[in-house]
Enzyme design. Structure first.
Site, PDB file in Angstrom:
ATOM      1  N   LYS A   1     -10.814 -41.103 -10.175  1.00 36.75           N
ATOM      2  CA  LYS A   1     -11.459 -41.455 -11.448  1.00 36.75           C
ATOM      3  C   LYS A   1     -10.415 -41.867 -12.487  1.00 36.75           C
ATOM      4  O   LYS A   1      -9.203 -41.701 -12.243  1.00 36.75           O
ATOM      5  CB  LYS A   1     -12.249 -40.248 -11.942  1.00 36.75           C
ATOM      6  CG  LYS A   1     -11.383 -39.025 -12.237  1.00 36.75           C
ATOM      7  CD  LYS A   1     -12.201 -37.763 -12.414  1.00 36.75           C
ATOM      8  CE  LYS A   1     -11.305 -36.567 -12.672  1.00 36.75           C
ATOM      9  NZ  LYS A   1     -12.061 -35.301 -12.684  1.00 36.75           N
TER      10      LYS A   1
ATOM     11  N   TYR B   1      10.577 -42.056 -38.422  1.00 35.11           N
ATOM     12  CA  TYR B   1       9.515 -41.776 -39.398  1.00 35.11           C
ATOM     13  C   TYR B   1       9.524 -40.312 -39.811  1.00 35.11           C
ATOM     14  O   TYR B   1       9.658 -39.420 -38.955  1.00 35.11           O
ATOM     15  CB  TYR B   1       8.145 -42.067 -38.798  1.00 35.11           C
ATOM     16  CG  TYR B   1       7.779 -43.528 -38.726  1.00 35.11           C
ATOM     17  CD1 TYR B   1       7.691 -44.307 -39.889  1.00 35.11           C
ATOM     18  CD2 TYR B   1       7.488 -44.129 -37.506  1.00 35.11           C
ATOM     19  CE1 TYR B   1       7.330 -45.649 -39.810  1.00 35.11           C
ATOM     20  CE2 TYR B   1       7.120 -45.463 -37.422  1.00 35.11           C
ATOM     21  CZ  TYR B   1       7.050 -46.219 -38.575  1.00 35.11           C
ATOM     22  OH  TYR B   1       6.692 -47.532 -38.494  1.00 35.11           O
TER      23      TYR B   1
END
Ligand SMILES: *Cc1c(COP(=O)(O)O)cnc(C)c1O
Length: 370
Positions: A35, A254
């Site tokens: 899946k 950042y």
């Protein structure tokens, strides 16, 4: 050269890991769980490598139909069953097995006359409390399924384990006991084990096993217990695109969350959360530069991340190879530093990342789907 951010997929590793599952199957049949785009490795690529499996399991129609259309004749189980009436007809047309987990699905099945018998797996909630019928309802549900003319002659039974990844957790034994208590007097094949069940809980090995994450080379256990020699099927790689020299006290990235403790070189790698590398990976997360282990420093950006190059300055250059996980660096270690699990990292690799077949996969048998 274009941005060289790539997932190298080893079909040999997939085949090897399937073999490991088989060795632990105690004669049961292996349904390979592929899946979520084969846990991020590519649905058809994985199916091609794992064609020796006895069956495939996927989540939904959108994952099942491409397998049939590519020519796979294996049983294919829809783990969540159908979502709407039209899908029952499709399941029939494409010869898909369906799970039935709720009263509404059972009613849909009873109300929809089908041209051809459908194989049904009755899902039992043995204690995970997610999907499935409660144990005291199972005998009656089973009878209703048998009464339904367009259900194949065999109804099978399945359940899912909530805590099999911890070998010290007694709930797995309780779940297996609950499952056995309700199925004891009912005829039909059983399926209980996910990867952790296959490798760690012999009592959960039944007619069908449903390994997923182990096929991709991930140790399913959280309790520190070693898994047998699984091989990583995906190695996520990129390259150094900058090497900068900073001073003690300079901050990186950042939010200026990491500060250089001394004058030092910092490398910039062309990969970020836009590629599926987890933004929540903390400074200190392991990274390999030219196969030598170093660490992530500062916040992960969308397209880049920074690495500590102290001690490596003599041997690194722009364009050198960086491994984010896979061969030489288990994805489990990165997941732990990012506060998540390997499953999420593998599934989360984005379409911007190039896929390359590993060298081991290119020789010999054609790894493409049938
Ligand atoms: C995903 C899934 C599996 C496979 O689980 P792994 O932990 O990846 O081995 C097995 N059974 C069901 C019902 C699943 O949803």
């Amino acid at each position: 050269m274009s941005r060289d951010t790539r997932a190298v997929i080893s079909t040999d590793a997939l085949r090897h890991n399937l073999e490991v599952a088989r060795q632990h199957a105690d004669g049961g049949r292996v349904m390979a769980v592929i899946k979520a785009n084969g846990y991020g490795h590519g649905l058809l690529r994985v199916a091609g490598a794992l064609r020796q499996a006895d069956a495939f399991a996927v989540t939904c129609m959108e994952e099942a139909i491409p397998l049939r259309e590519a020519g796979y004749a294996h049983p294919i189980l829809l783990l969540e069953g159908v979502f709407e009436p039209a899908e029952l007809k499709q399941a029939c047309r494409y010869r898909l097995d369906i799970a039935v987990h709720s009263e509404w699905q059972l009613r849909l099945l009873e109300d929809t006359r089908l041209p051809r018998p459908l194989s049904v797996w009755l899902k039992i909630d043995s204690g995970m409390h997610r999907l499935g019928f409660q144990p005291d309802a199972v005998a009656a549900i089973h009878q209703r399924l048998l009464d339904c003319a367009w259900i194949g002659p065999h109804v099978r039974f399945m359940t899912h384990l909530a805590c099999a990844d911890d070998r010290h957790d007694e709930r797995t034994r309780l779940q297996v006991g609950n499952f056995d208590a309700v199925t004891r007097d009912l005829a039909g094949e059983h399926s209980i084990a996910n990867s952790a069940g296959v490798l760690g809980w012999p009592e959960a090995r039944r007619d069908w096993l449903r390994p997923g994450v182990m096929l991709y080379g991930v140790n399913p256990f959280i309790d520190g217990m070693e898994a047998p020699a699984l091989r990583p099927a995906m190695t996520l790689k990129s390259r150094l695109i900058a090497i900068n020299q900073y001073k003690a006290g300079d901050s990186v990235g950042y939010g200026a969350t990491w500060t250089c403790p001394e004058d030092m070189p910092v490398g910039v790698v062309a990969i970020g959360y836009g590629d599926g590398y987890p933004r929540h990976a903390v400074s200190g997360t392991p990274v390999l530069v030219n196969d030598r282990e170093t660490q992530l420093v500062g916040r992960v950006s969308m397209d880049m991340l920074s690495v500590d190059l102290r001690g490596l300055e003599q041997e690194v250059d722009i364009g050198d190879e960086v491994t984010l996980w896979g061969q030489g660096l288990p994805v489990e270690r990165v997941a732990e530093k990012a506060g998540t699990i390997a499953y999420e990292l593998l599934c989360g690799v984005t379409s911007r990342v190039h896929v390359q077949l590993g060298r081991d996969s290119l020789r010999g048998e054609n790894p493409q789907p049938v």
